[in-house]
Structure formats: C-alpha cells, structure tokens
Design a protein around this motif. Structure first.
Motif, mmCIF file in Angstrom:
data_model
loop_
_atom_site.group_PDB
_atom_site.id
_atom_site.type_symbol
_atom_site.label_atom_id
_atom_site.label_comp_id
_atom_site.label_asym_id
_atom_site.label_seq_id
_atom_site.Cartn_x
_atom_site.Cartn_y
_atom_site.Cartn_z
ATOM 1 N N MET A 1 0.844 -1.193 0.000
ATOM 2 C CA MET A 1 0.000 0.000 0.000
ATOM 3 C C MET A 1 0.870 1.229 0.000
ATOM 4 S SD MET A 1 -3.316 1.054 0.672
ATOM 5 C CE MET A 1 -3.872 -0.560 1.154
ATOM 6 N N PHE A 2 0.503 2.156 -0.841
ATOM 7 C CA PHE A 2 1.268 3.382 -0.960
ATOM 8 C C PHE A 2 0.436 4.521 -0.408
ATOM 9 C CE2 PHE A 2 1.321 7.159 -3.775
ATOM 10 C CZ PHE A 2 2.509 7.689 -3.357
ATOM 11 N N HIS A 131 8.468 -3.941 -0.863
ATOM 12 C CA HIS A 131 8.104 -3.309 0.403
ATOM 13 C C HIS A 131 9.200 -2.315 0.802
ATOM 14 C CE1 HIS A 131 5.546 -2.706 3.800
ATOM 15 N NE2 HIS A 131 6.428 -3.165 4.684
ATOM 16 N N ASP A 155 1.585 -6.368 3.788
ATOM 17 C CA ASP A 155 1.853 -5.358 2.736
ATOM 18 C C ASP A 155 3.159 -5.696 2.022
ATOM 19 O OD1 ASP A 155 1.912 -3.103 1.191
ATOM 20 O OD2 ASP A 155 2.274 -1.707 2.826
ATOM 21 N N GLU A 189 5.950 -0.131 -5.984
ATOM 22 C CA GLU A 189 4.643 0.389 -5.551
ATOM 23 C C GLU A 189 4.794 1.359 -4.395
ATOM 24 O OE1 GLU A 189 0.787 0.528 -3.389
ATOM 25 O OE2 GLU A 189 2.745 -0.069 -2.649
ATOM 26 N N GLU A 190 5.630 0.974 -3.429
ATOM 27 C CA GLU A 190 5.748 1.782 -2.207
ATOM 28 C C GLU A 190 6.341 3.161 -2.498
ATOM 29 O OE1 GLU A 190 4.234 0.850 0.303
ATOM 30 O OE2 GLU A 190 4.402 -1.308 0.667
ATOM 31 N N TYR A 286 1.012 -1.388 10.233
ATOM 32 C CA TYR A 286 1.115 -0.837 8.883
ATOM 33 C C TYR A 286 2.430 -0.067 8.692
ATOM 34 C CZ TYR A 286 0.376 2.230 4.933
ATOM 35 O OH TYR A 286 0.544 2.909 3.763
ATOM 36 N N HIS A 287 3.229 -0.512 7.705
ATOM 37 C CA HIS A 287 4.522 0.119 7.373
ATOM 38 C C HIS A 287 5.489 0.158 8.557
ATOM 39 C CE1 HIS A 287 3.917 2.198 3.228
ATOM 40 N NE2 HIS A 287 3.429 0.987 3.258
HETATM 41 ZN ZN LIG Z 1 2.690 -0.220 1.634
#
Ligand SMILES: [Zn+2]
Length: 420
Positions: A1-2, A131, A155, A189-190, A286-287
C-alpha cells in the motif's frame, strides 16, 4: 500500500458503504480451491528476513523476483514480454526526505506471466511484491526505524501469494476460460505505483482487448468481523451487483466507488480499464517492522483468494464490461498543509485521540517536549479523535503560528506550546 504523507486513506475510508447482510451467498461452480498451505509457504518466504524487506532495486527484491519467476515457470506460464518474466523499469527516489536535490535512480523489476488461452479478451490480476526494505526510501511509519527489516507480510506478501495461488488455480482449472490472464507482480509500488505504471503503459499494445484489472494489496488481515473493503466498484456499472453476488458467506463488504486509490489498480483505471481493489484494512503494524507472517489470517486469506477466483471467472463471462469514470467528491479532498508537527501518526481507529508512534528530532513536536507514546487529543481548540481529524486540525494552521497542543501521557493530560 502506498500512502503519501497527505493520506490517501482519508478519501478511501470515508466513502465506504456497508452492504453486509442484504445478500445471501450464491452457489458457485468452481473446480479449483485455494490452498492455505501454498499461501502460507509463499508469505513466510517473501516476508522472511532473508529477503530484507524487498526494497525495490535491492538484492532482496532480486531474490523475491527469482522466487516468483520460478513459481510461474513451474506452472508452465509464459513470460509477458520476451524470454524472461521480468519487466524492468526505472525511476528516481530522494535519498533525504528534506532535500530535493540528492536523488538516486532505482531499477525495479516487475514479474509478469501470461496464461494464454488464445482468447480474444484479457484480464490482469495483480499485486505488488516490493516493500520498504530497511527504510532506505523513508516510507516507514515507525520513527527511527532505519536499518530495521520491514518484512511486509500483509503489505504485500499477502496479495502476492494470492496472485501466485490464482495463477496455479487458473492454469490447473479443467474448464478452459475464454479469456487470457496476465498475472502481474509489481515492484516500485511503495515509492508511488512505479511498476504498475510501466505495465499499464504497455498492456494495450500487447493485449489490446484488456477488459479488466483486479488488484490485491493487504489482504492478509481479515478481522473477526470479516470486513473486506472493495475499491473501484464505480468503474463499471456491472460491478456492484457482481461483487455482492459472489460475496463469500459471512464477509462484510465495504464498497468504494473510486478508481483512484492508494494502490496499483489506479495505474490501470487511469488507462480507462475498469478495476477492482481488495483490501482487509489498515492496522497497527502498517509500514512497520512488525508486519510479520505470524499475524496473517490464513483461513481469511484463503476465502479472499477463492472470492477473486470466482470474480475473475464471472468477469470473463461478461459480454461487456463498460468503463465509467468515477469522481472524487470535493468534500473528500485531502487537506493541504502548510505546516507539520513532525510525528508519525498511528493509523488505527480511535475516538479519544490519535496515538503518536514516533517523534522526529528537531521538529515542532519534539522541540516542544511531545514524546513517542503520547496520545494527541487537541491542537489549539481543534479536537483530534484519530488520524483524519488530526489532518483536518493541521490544515487550519499557518507556518510561524504558536498553539497549545494537548496530549494524554500515562492517563494524565499535558499541554505543550508548539511553534509551527
Ligand atoms: Zn505499503
């Protein structure tokens, strides 16, 4: 997810519409079922320390790409272009987030395979496999996490494993589809949807009749309420009925119309291809370096993989999937900031303040004495309930102003004077 620092997820979460118990699950005709052990094996390898967080352009990315290519080869799939499953691309990334001048070129590798059924139509099923590595590109939400491996199990080893499993299911399916499948595992993507942009630019040259794209990003944390968010349902008029028709029993769907979102389906939507985006929601890891394989809901991920199999099957049988542009309502616009507090917000849902996961040295919050672990409740007179109201409060402040900022620390309220 960005997610850019000016959080995309605001647009996202605010446009959800619950559609839970209204629809009964339908009988499905499928010959293939997702295998939980396969999903687990892929995720444990991709999110292992050996791959060092799969940063685009790193040795860990190459190891992941080799693994993915080998899996595609085992299934007898064909490369998307030329003789290799790798599609290369390049972009620049800033080495220092506070300095626009020093940037470096990153060379990324998409891994893309085709199940060519000699059909007229083509469907892309994708997920990103890159990632944050050791936080070299500064996308971590944990302060001072440089050098720590960000394993990215949810992710997005989760979405990657689902694509691999779907590739297996479709290539072993007894019923031959009258559609070709492109299985696309994106990198970059990131750093801003870089790999998917590259594939989206070439897809209509290679497969002019690409009728659809399905993206999975963070599908490994199905919660006890079984909430699954699906984005892109407004990109074709047939979609909202379709996703409800094939909804697995017990799953609560949250539907989002928009074709633009915080992940790779956006690249295809912008090429006028209808899309769907599946996402089990954000969480405390997340992240962060703690997004690990042992926190994945494997039975949940199996349900989602089977769901995508049924959806992709159904989409292949549609006579026509008209594309419609979706709009982002002006009220959902991301606020613009003139200032920043210099903290890492906690993205978890809350009503009584936003957790502070990290404080950046020499920035307004740190200078005023705010600490990691504090809960932010108020900026000036503006009440902070969670990350969204935090952003709204911040958007009202101008550079140079001073405001009292209220936090809770060990149950006690403390007020700091912050100079923005
Ligand atoms: Zn991400």
């Amino acid at each position: 997810m960005f997610l850019s620092k000016t959080d995309f997820k605001k647009i996202f979460t605010f446009s959800l519409v619950g559609v839970s118990a209204l629809y009964f699950s339908q009988k499905k005709i499928t010959s293939e079922q997702a295998n939980e052990d396969n999903l687990k094996k892929h995720i444990y390898y991709l999110a292992s320390d050996e791959l060092q967080g799969r940063l685009t352009g790193s040795e860990g990315e190459t190891k992941a790409a080799n693994y993915l290519s080998a899996e595609f080869k085992k299934l007898g799939l064909k490369p998307y272009e030329g003789k290799s499953f790798i599609q290369g691309f390049e972009y620049n990334v800033k080495l220092n987030p506070h300095d626009d001048k020093t940037s470096t070129t990153v060379k990324g590798k998409n891994v893309v395979a085709v199940l060519n059924n000699k059909a007229e139509k083509t469907i892309v099923i994708g997920a990103h496999y890159d990632h944050l590595g050791l936080n070299e590109h500064h996308n971590s939400t944990l302060a001072n996490s440089d050098g720590q491996i960000h394993n990215g199990a949810d992710d997005n080893a989760s979405g990657t494993a689902a694509v691999l499993e779907l590739a297996r299911m479709f290539s072993q399916n007894k019923t031959k589809e009258n559609v070709n499948y492109v299985f696309a595992l994106f990198s970059g993507e990131e750093d801003g949807l870089m790999g998917s942009k590259k594939l989206a630019e070439t897809i209509k040259t290679n497969y002019p009749n690409t009728i659809f794209m399905i993206n999975m990003d963070m599908v490994g944390r199905l919660n006890s309420n079984k909430d699954l968010t699906i984005g892109g349902v407004g990109t074709s008029p047939i979609l909202s009925d379709l996703v409800k028709k094939y909804k697995p029993e017990g799953i609560n769907l949250g539907l989002d119309e928009s074709g633009v979102g915080p992940s790779d389906h956006t690249s295809f939507y912008l090429k006028d291809i209808p899309v769907l985006f599946l996402f089990t929601g954000t969480h405390n890891d997340y992240h962060k370096p703690t997004d690990d394989s042992d926190k994945i809901n494997y039975p949940g991920q199996k349900i989602i993989t089977n769901y995508v199999f049924n959806l992709a099957n159904a989409l292949g049988h549609e006579k026509e999937i008209p594309f419609t542009k979706t709009k982002v309502a002006p009220t959902k616009a991301v606020p613009k900031y003139k200032v920043s507090l210099g903290i890492m917000p906690n993205y978890a849902d809350s009503k009584d303040g936003m957790g502070i996961d990290g404080v950046i040295d020499n920035r307004p919050a740190a200078n005023a004495g705010i600490l990691q672990g504090d809960t932010l409740t108020r900026i000036g007179k503006c009440e902070v309930k969670e990350v969204y109201s935090y952003m709204d409060c911040l958007a009202k402040i101008n550079a140079g102003e001073e405001h009292p900022v209220t936090v809770k620390r060990n149950g006690e309220e403390k007020v700091f004077n912050v100079k923005f």
